[in-house]
Design a protein around this motif. Structure first.
Motif, PDB file in Angstrom:
ATOM      1  N   GLY A   1      -2.584  -0.405  -0.045  1.00  0.00           N
ATOM      2  CA  GLY A   1      -3.992  -0.505  -0.416  1.00  0.00           C
ATOM      3  C   GLY A   1      -4.668   0.836  -0.586  1.00  0.00           C
ATOM      4  O   GLY A   1      -5.799   0.914  -1.079  1.00  0.00           O
TER       5      GLY A   1
ATOM      6  N   GLY B   1      -6.719  -3.247   1.046  1.00  0.00           N
ATOM      7  CA  GLY B   1      -5.518  -3.574   1.809  1.00  0.00           C
ATOM      8  C   GLY B   1      -5.306  -5.075   1.781  1.00  0.00           C
ATOM      9  O   GLY B   1      -5.944  -5.794   1.006  1.00  0.00           O
TER      10      GLY B   1
ATOM     11  N   SER C   1      -8.032   2.235   4.265  1.00  0.00           N
ATOM     12  CA  SER C   1      -6.940   1.524   3.588  1.00  0.00           C
ATOM     13  C   SER C   1      -5.855   1.096   4.556  1.00  0.00           C
ATOM     14  O   SER C   1      -5.672   1.675   5.622  1.00  0.00           O
TER      15      SER C   1
END
Length: 404
Positions: free
Chosen positions: A278, A369, A274
């Motif tokens: 995110g 992300g 991530s």
């Protein structure tokens, strides 16, 4: 039923759509909102302002034109769009409005090239697409209400806790205001929250990943506050949650949706990658694996600008200390020299730097992300020899990424 000749007419417009699709979709949205300003309460005006929604629609229309002979190949993107629509309470009557203005826009943008025969072909093609989409969405609505505590449309939830996770991210614990049950969901799914924005004089929906494992009591969303002098409509909602919504307030929410979910049928390792906020759907996946006492190995890889904006870092540190099947790798743009270098790394997430920890037999990879972050990690995994079918990603907002 669309004829072979009509299919060819639609397919022949693909080169035009490839070159001028954004002009068409921009014209379409302007036209539709002029005739139906009430739909501004349904559509995300932040995505309209940024152009993401127009781009996403242009890509979708192009994909449909190119695959008109066999729309079944679009099953995955159709399902993804269907989940987004259900979370926004899109109904069949909306398709009639969209179809009317899309056909008018094709005629107006293409001018003399838009013969009556071509418009008729697109009318039949759109009717076929609308039937496909409403069928998918009807199934999703039925599945939602079949769950205990399930619902469709907008339901009131009370903010019982508001917890600051970092300098930028705050979590909201949302309980049903009607005292009813909380519908179950799949780790990685999202909910839509609807707020009234006085600045725009509109209701605006925004989708936020659920950042906790299913628990039967509440949903948690973890929201990043936007900063800067010119906050776009997307930031207006996030900032309103941070600055104006208090514990005890009521928010309207749609039922959980989304197809970016943890595959619980697998038994191999899980690698969660991530960037920034995110991490929220991946936190849900991680909490699920822990709460179910899963024996699957978990690798947590996260990138943030610095320690101050890194949310859930205490939880991750605690897990690393307590769970043998868990390892974490944290990348900071600005790295504090006091941090252990075997766990923290300077710069952006670089999977090749930790490839010996990432390349695991039978692992499933989940990425979330910003779009450039997703693209980089996806391509790096492919370079490292990971099968594409083992890589799953979620792009926040309209889907414009088309990774090979």
């Amino acid at each position: 039923m669309i004829t072979n000749k009509q299919k060819q007419l639609v397919k022949d417009t693909a080169p035009i759509l490839r070159e001028h699709g954004l002009v068409l979709t921009s014209h379409f949205y302007r036209r539709m909102f002029t005739h139906h300003p009430e739909l501004k309460n349904v559509f995300n005006m932040g995505n309209q302002q940024s152009g993401k929604q127009q781009t996403a629609l242009a890509l979708a229309v192009l994909a449909y034109a190119e695959n008109i002979e066999d729309p079944s190949v679009l099953a995955s993107p159709v399902t993804k769009i269907g989940h987004k629509h259900v979370s926004l309470d899109i109904r069949p009557e909306h398709y009639a409005i969209v179809g009317k203005h899309l056909l008018a826009s094709i005629r107006e943008v293409l001018g003399d090239a838009a013969s009556d025969e071509l418009i008729d072909a697109w009318a039949v093609a759109y009717s076929q697409l609308a039937a496909l989409m409403t069928g998918v969405e009807a199934t999703l609505y039925s599945q939602a209400i079949a769950k205990e505590g399930g619902w469709t449309g907008w339901r009131p939830f009370q903010v019982k806790e508001k917890v600051k996770e970092s300098e930028e991210i705050t979590s909201f614990y949302l309980y049903p205001a009607d005292g009813g049950k909380v519908a179950d969901f799949l780790p990685g799914q999202f909910v839509s929250v609807r707020l009234f924005l006085p600045e725009l004089n509109l209701f605006q929906p925004r989708q936020y990943s659920i950042s906790n494992a299913p628990n039967g009591e509440y949903y948690r969303i973890s929201v990043k506050k936007e900063t800067g002098a010119n906050i776009r409509p997307n930031g207006m909602i996030s900032n309103r949650l941070h600055e104006h919504v208090k514990e005890g307030d009521i928010l309207e929410m749609a039922s959980p949706a989304g197809d970016f979910i943890l595959d619980t049928s697998k038994e191999g390792p899980v690698v969660l990658i991530s960037g920034g906020v995110g991490q929220t759907p991946l936190i849900s996946m991680l909490e699920y694996l822990i709460s179910t006492s899963s024996h699957r190995d978990v690798v947590w890889i996260h990138g943030a600008r610095n320690m101050a904006v890194h949310a859930f870092k205490e939880q991750i540190t605690s897990l690393k200390d307590q769970r043998e099947q868990f390892q974490s790798h944290i990348f900071y743009d600005v790295l504090d020299e006091s941090l252990p270098l075997e766990e923290y790394y300077p710069g952006v997430v670089d999977l090749q730097q930790i490839s010996h920890e990432v390349i695991l037999p039978d692992a499933q990879y989940y990425i979330c992300g910003p779009a450039p972050f997703i693209e980089k990690q996806y391509k790096d995994l492919v370079k490292l020899g990971i099968e594409k079918s083992h890589i799953h990603y979620e792009e926040f907002g309209p889907n414009v990424l088309a990774l090979p």
